[in-house]
Write a protein that holds these residues in place. Sequence first.
Motif, short mmCIF file in Angstrom:
data_model
loop_
_atom_site.label_atom_id
_atom_site.label_comp_id
_atom_site.label_asym_id
_atom_site.label_seq_id
_atom_site.Cartn_x
_atom_site.Cartn_y
_atom_site.Cartn_z
N SER A 1 1.87 -4.16 14.88
CA SER A 1 2.60 -3.72 13.70
C SER A 1 1.66 -3.04 12.71
N LEU A 2 2.26 -2.50 11.68
CA LEU A 2 1.50 -1.90 10.59
C LEU A 2 1.66 -2.84 9.40
N LYS A 3 0.55 -3.38 8.95
CA LYS A 3 0.58 -4.41 7.91
C LYS A 3 0.24 -3.81 6.55
N PRO B 1 13.98 7.38 3.76
CA PRO B 1 13.20 7.31 5.00
C PRO B 1 11.89 6.53 4.87
N PHE B 2 11.29 6.50 3.69
CA PHE B 2 10.03 5.76 3.51
C PHE B 2 10.24 4.27 3.71
N ALA B 3 11.28 3.72 3.12
CA ALA B 3 11.56 2.29 3.28
C ALA B 3 11.93 1.98 4.73
N LEU B 4 12.70 2.88 5.35
CA LEU B 4 13.09 2.66 6.75
C LEU B 4 11.87 2.62 7.67
N VAL B 5 10.95 3.56 7.49
CA VAL B 5 9.76 3.62 8.33
C VAL B 5 8.84 2.44 8.04
N GLU B 6 8.67 2.09 6.78
CA GLU B 6 7.83 0.94 6.44
C GLU B 6 8.35 -0.33 7.13
N ASN B 7 9.67 -0.55 7.05
CA ASN B 7 10.26 -1.74 7.68
C ASN B 7 10.14 -1.69 9.20
N LYS B 8 10.37 -0.52 9.78
CA LYS B 8 10.29 -0.38 11.25
C LYS B 8 8.88 -0.68 11.74
N LEU B 9 7.87 -0.08 11.10
CA LEU B 9 6.49 -0.26 11.55
C LEU B 9 5.94 -1.64 11.23
N ALA B 10 6.52 -2.31 10.24
CA ALA B 10 6.11 -3.69 9.93
C ALA B 10 6.59 -4.65 11.02
N ARG B 11 7.68 -4.29 11.69
CA ARG B 11 8.20 -5.12 12.78
C ARG B 11 7.47 -4.86 14.09
N SER B 12 7.25 -3.56 14.37
CA SER B 12 6.66 -3.21 15.65
C SER B 12 6.18 -1.76 15.64
N CYS B 13 5.01 -1.55 16.23
CA CYS B 13 4.52 -0.19 16.43
C CYS B 13 3.50 -0.21 17.56
N MET B 14 3.11 0.98 17.98
CA MET B 14 2.15 1.10 19.06
C MET B 14 0.78 0.58 18.61
N PRO B 15 0.04 -0.03 19.52
CA PRO B 15 -1.33 -0.38 19.15
C PRO B 15 -2.11 0.90 18.86
N ALA B 16 -3.07 0.81 18.01
CA ALA B 16 -3.91 1.96 17.64
C ALA B 16 -3.08 3.08 17.03
N ILE B 17 -2.08 2.73 16.24
CA ILE B 17 -1.27 3.74 15.56
C ILE B 17 -2.17 4.54 14.62
N SER B 18 -1.88 5.82 14.49
CA SER B 18 -2.68 6.70 13.64
C SER B 18 -1.81 7.30 12.54
N GLY B 19 -2.47 7.96 11.61
CA GLY B 19 -1.74 8.65 10.55
C GLY B 19 -0.79 9.70 11.10
#
Length: 163
Positions: free
Chosen positions: A11-13, A112-130
């Motif tokens: 995730s993105l913390k 969209p900012f809140a949606l993406v923040e919530n989505k990535l806080a739950r799950s994202c690819m390892p080694a996610i980049s900008g």
Amino acid sequence: MLSVYVPTESSLKKLPVPDLAALPESAVWIDLVKPTAEEDQAVERLAGIAIPTREDMQEIEISSRLYIENGARYMTATLMCHSDTDMPRTTAVTFILTGHRLVTVRYDAPKPFALVENKLARSCMPAISGEMVLMELVDAVIDRCADILERIGTDVDQVSHDI
């Protein structure tokens, strides 16, 4: 307000930022919302970029919305805000890619900012980049615009039918 996001295994913390002088090098997304001068300076030091002012973002000509400065790629977009209310409006948002870090600068809260923040806080690819965060944001903006257009189309159809 300054929000800093660092990747974990899945995730993105969002990290608290008690000291602006100690922003984490591992941050892949820094979100500046109505930033103070101190927040601007802290991000400029960490990322080695110039943060545009609100006036710069609003006055930017359509032909100058994409540019490169000192190796950082800048994009300013006009996004919808409060589209579910009786007073929708647009706001300028600047996306800055420097290295593999994304810095966003905004003065409102597009959904969209809140949606993406919530989505990535739950799950994202390892080694996610900008770059990956930027793609998630652009995808969410497009989805949101499609929803708004669909709703407006339905409203127009209803008004046309009533007439």
